[in-house]
Structure formats: structure tokens, C-alpha cells
Design an enzyme around this catalytic site. Structure first.
Site, PDB file in Angstrom:
ATOM      1  CG  HIS A 153      10.281  -0.136  10.404  1.00  0.00           C
ATOM      2  ND1 HIS A 153      10.922  -1.282  10.838  1.00  0.00           N
ATOM      3  CD2 HIS A 153       9.053  -0.151  10.996  1.00  0.00           C
ATOM      4  CE1 HIS A 153      10.094  -1.962  11.637  1.00  0.00           C
ATOM      5  NE2 HIS A 153       8.961  -1.291  11.748  1.00  0.00           N
ATOM      6  CD  GLU A 154       7.226   3.351  11.713  1.00  0.00           C
ATOM      7  OE1 GLU A 154       6.104   2.849  11.583  1.00  0.00           O
ATOM      8  OE2 GLU A 154       8.044   2.966  12.567  1.00  0.00           O
TER       9      GLU A 154
ATOM     10  N   GLY B  78       8.519   4.945  16.350  1.00  0.00           N
ATOM     11  CA  GLY B  78       7.690   5.121  15.168  1.00  0.00           C
ATOM     12  C   GLY B  78       6.473   4.217  15.268  1.00  0.00           C
TER      13      GLY B  78
ATOM     14  CG  HIS C  83       4.578  -0.764   9.630  1.00  0.00           C
ATOM     15  ND1 HIS C  83       4.197  -2.049   9.949  1.00  0.00           N
ATOM     16  CD2 HIS C  83       5.553  -0.444  10.521  1.00  0.00           C
ATOM     17  CE1 HIS C  83       4.914  -2.484  10.984  1.00  0.00           C
ATOM     18  NE2 HIS C  83       5.749  -1.528  11.347  1.00  0.00           N
TER      19      HIS C  83
ATOM     20  CB  CYS D 194       8.458  -4.265  14.344  1.00  0.00           C
ATOM     21  SG  CYS D 194       6.862  -3.686  13.744  1.00  0.00           S
ATOM     22  CG  LEU D 195       6.353  -0.223  18.826  1.00  0.00           C
ATOM     23  CD1 LEU D 195       5.556   1.077  18.746  1.00  0.00           C
ATOM     24  CD2 LEU D 195       6.806  -0.486  20.251  1.00  0.00           C
TER      25      LEU D 195
HETATM   26 ZN    ZN Z   1       7.191  -1.631  12.814  1.00  0.00          ZN
END
Ligand code: ZN
Length: 184
Positions: A130-131, A46, A134, A88-89
Site C-alpha cells: 500500500h505504501e 503507515g 503511494h 487510507c489516512l
Molecule cells: Zn494510504
């Protein structure tokens, strides 16, 4: 399409509220294409626009082979709760257990500007929450207990110098056995 730089913890872009998209233009579709390419290159499941320094209310996901591009997504129903590990990226190498709703329904616009409802359970539900967080400046570490957050941030302190200027350059290459399956 191009691979974008991913912003990491400390970049103010990750803490901003995003702007609602009024009309889904070719420019928006191009951004979505770049976001997918970036997400795949980084081997995430994601990615939300603030993670590439943008403030459009957009997220892309690929969960267990199902692709989603969601514009202005909003949770309209949720039930249950379940704990699970998240990464998380934008916070590489840091993971933590977060309690989330176990099932959620999300209303959004698709790439053609049509209203869609997505219902997700398990990993998809976790990824959706989660997204969407963000898109409102919220990160998974915000949910950790004081002690666990302190441990997570201590881990981050050790690796953050690898990302000068809060930028994570994504290089498209197969990285072997890397603990990134859970990065969102
Ligand atoms: Zn993330």
C-alpha cells in the site's frame, strides 16, 4: 518534530511520482521524524511522503510494534495472493477489499543510508504494498471493481467537505473507538 497536515483524495500530490533520494541527510531524517509523529497522531500504521504533500520517496510504518522508515523502497520478490480490507489516512472513512501478494520482500535504504531487506507477510506485506503504491501515485481505491469503486467514491463525496482544500488537520487526541486501525 511536528505534526504535518495530511492530504486527502483530490490533492494532486497523491497522484505524483516521487523522486528517488540520492543521499540521506539530516533534512530527510527530520522529515521521517515528522512523518512518524503525524502517523501516530492520526492513529495510522503507515504513511508515505505524498500524503503530507512531499515528493521524496519515503514511507514510515509501525506494524504490530515494529517500526520501519524506508527510503527508495522497491519490491524485489513477492508470492501468493490474499484479499483483505484496507483503508487510507488520505481517504478517511472509506474502506475496501484489495487483493495483494501475501508475502513480499522489499529492498530500501534505512535512516542511515544503509541497504536493508524487509520481508513481510500478512499485515506487514499489505502495508508495504500500500505504501509503495503511494510513492508511485497509486491508491487502494484504484484496485476496486467499478461498482465497488463507485460505492467508495460515493461515500467519499459525503465526507469530503470536512477536508477543505484537500487537507486533513491532525489533532493529537485519543479518539476512542474509531475505525482507523486499518488506515495506511
Ligand atoms: Zn494510504
Amino acid at each position: 518534530m511536528s505534526i504535518l497536515d495530511i492530504r486527502v483524495l483530490g490533492d494532486p500530490a497523491l497522484r505524483r511520482e516521487t523522486a528517488v533520494i540520492e543521499s540521506v541527510t539530516d533534512e530527510i531524517r527530520d522529515l521521517i521524524g515528522d512523518m512518524f509523529e503525524t502517523m501516530y497522531a492520526a492513529e495510522g500504521i503507515g504513511l508515505a511522503a505524498p500524503q503530507v504533500g512531499r515528493n521524496e520517496r519515503i514511507t514510515v510504518m509501525d506494524v504490530e510494534g515494529a517500526k520501519y522508515a524506508l527510503i527508495n523502497p522497491e519490491i524485489t520478490a513477492s508470492q501468493g495472493s490474499i484479499r483483505g480490507e484496507e483503508g487510507c489516512l488520505s481517504i478517511p472513512e472509506v474502506f475496501g477489499e484489495v487483493e495483494r501478494s501475501s508475502v513480499v520482500t522489499v529492498r530500501a535504504l534505512d535512516e542511515n543510508g544503509h541497504k536493508i531487506d524487509v520481508e513481510g507477510a500478512e499485515l506487514l506485506a499489505r502495508c508495504l504494498q500500500h505504501e509503495i503504491d503511494h510513492l508511485h501515485g497509486k491508491l487502494f481505491v484504484d484496485y476496486l471493481s467499478v461498482l465497488k469503486r463507485r460505492a467508495a467514491l460515493a461515500k467519499w463525496e459525503k465526507v469530503k467537505d470536512d477536508y477543505p482544500g484537500y487537507v486533513r488537520k491532525v489533532i493529537f487526541e485519543k479518539r476512542g473507538a474509531h475505525h482507523s486501525e486499518g488506515e495506511l
